[in-house]
Design an enzyme around this catalytic site. Structure first.
Site: not given
Length: 255
Positions: A159, A146
């Site tokens: 995350y 990501s």
């Protein structure tokens, strides 16, 4: 050396394939003539995706897989190899959201789950797939990280840490497995229209896209899937250890 631009006849295992980028990846590979093993934690959902592909004449089957379960990983990889006769491509696409403030009392649980699903699962899948990839003529591993690995958002530390770990794991495995001819690359999607982001108000999404991306829009899951396909072509044999943003220019834009 095979420098073709076809994955026809190759076997690819895609995790998180019931929806979003995982499902789009399965669709793209199936349309290119690959045998696609779709896996996801929800068997009913991933079976629906595989059945849809099979009804359209593509080679696709579904497996239930909780990527946080190491024993399930070993079992599913073994079954995929038995069913299709080998494994050429591994796409680590399964993911979860993990927003939590650092001082939240539930932070440790969120952290542990994020690392289990978003990072530890990747190395376990690679280790399970490795003996079979070593027998492939064009072995490929693509990890989906990501842009949060490259620049973080508030309350997203678990995350972001896991996704940054994926980029480090990618580079380290590219170096370690290069002698076997196995390429290992990483894609960092930016704002993509998936189930999680589609829940946001459209006006908010458009404001974010206009403010942060060069292309002034969210991406489609298929746009990430096509980059994944490109990295898995036999012709992509000299690309390894790469961390590639697919983000509409988000990381390039200062203002």
């Amino acid at each position: 050396m095979d420098l073709s631009r076809s994955v026809q006849g190759s076997t690819v295992l895609v995790t998180g394939a019931a929806s979003g980028m995982g499902r789009a990846t399965a669709e793209v590979f199936a349309a290119e003539g690959a045998h696609v093993a779709l896996s996801d934690i929800r068997l009913e959902s991933v079976r629906g995706a595989a059945d849809d592909l099979a009804h359209r004449g593509f080679s696709a089957e579904a497996w239930a897989l909780d990527v946080a379960d190491g024993e399930q990983i070993k079992a599913v990889v073994g079954e995929v190899v038995q069913r299709f006769g080998g494994l050429d491509i591994l796409v680590n696409s399964a993911g979860i959201s993990a927003f939590c403030a650092i001082d939240d009392p539930h932070y440790d649980a969120v952290w542990d789950r994020a690392l289990a699903v978003l990072l530890t699962a990747h190395q376990r899948l690679v280790r399970a797939a490795l003996p079979h990839l070593r027998r492939s003529k064009a072995p490929r591993i693509v990890n989906i990280a990501s842009t949060e690995a490259l620049g973080a958002t508030s309350r997203d530390s678990a995350y972001a840490a896991a996704k940054a770990g994926v980029t480090g794991l990618t580079r380290a495995l590219a170096v370690e497995l290069g002698k076997d001819g196995i390429t290992v690359n990483c894609i960092c999607p930016g704002p993509i229209l998936t189930g999680m982001t589609e829940a946001l108000p459209e006006a908010d999404r458009q404001t974010f896209a206009n403010r942060r991306t060069a292309l002034r829009r969210y991406g489609q899951p298929e746009e990430v899937a096509h980059m994944t396909l490109s990295l898995c072509l036999p012709a992509a044999s000299y690309v390894t250890g790469a961390v590639i943003p697919v983000d509409g220019g988000l990381m390039a834009r200062n203002a």
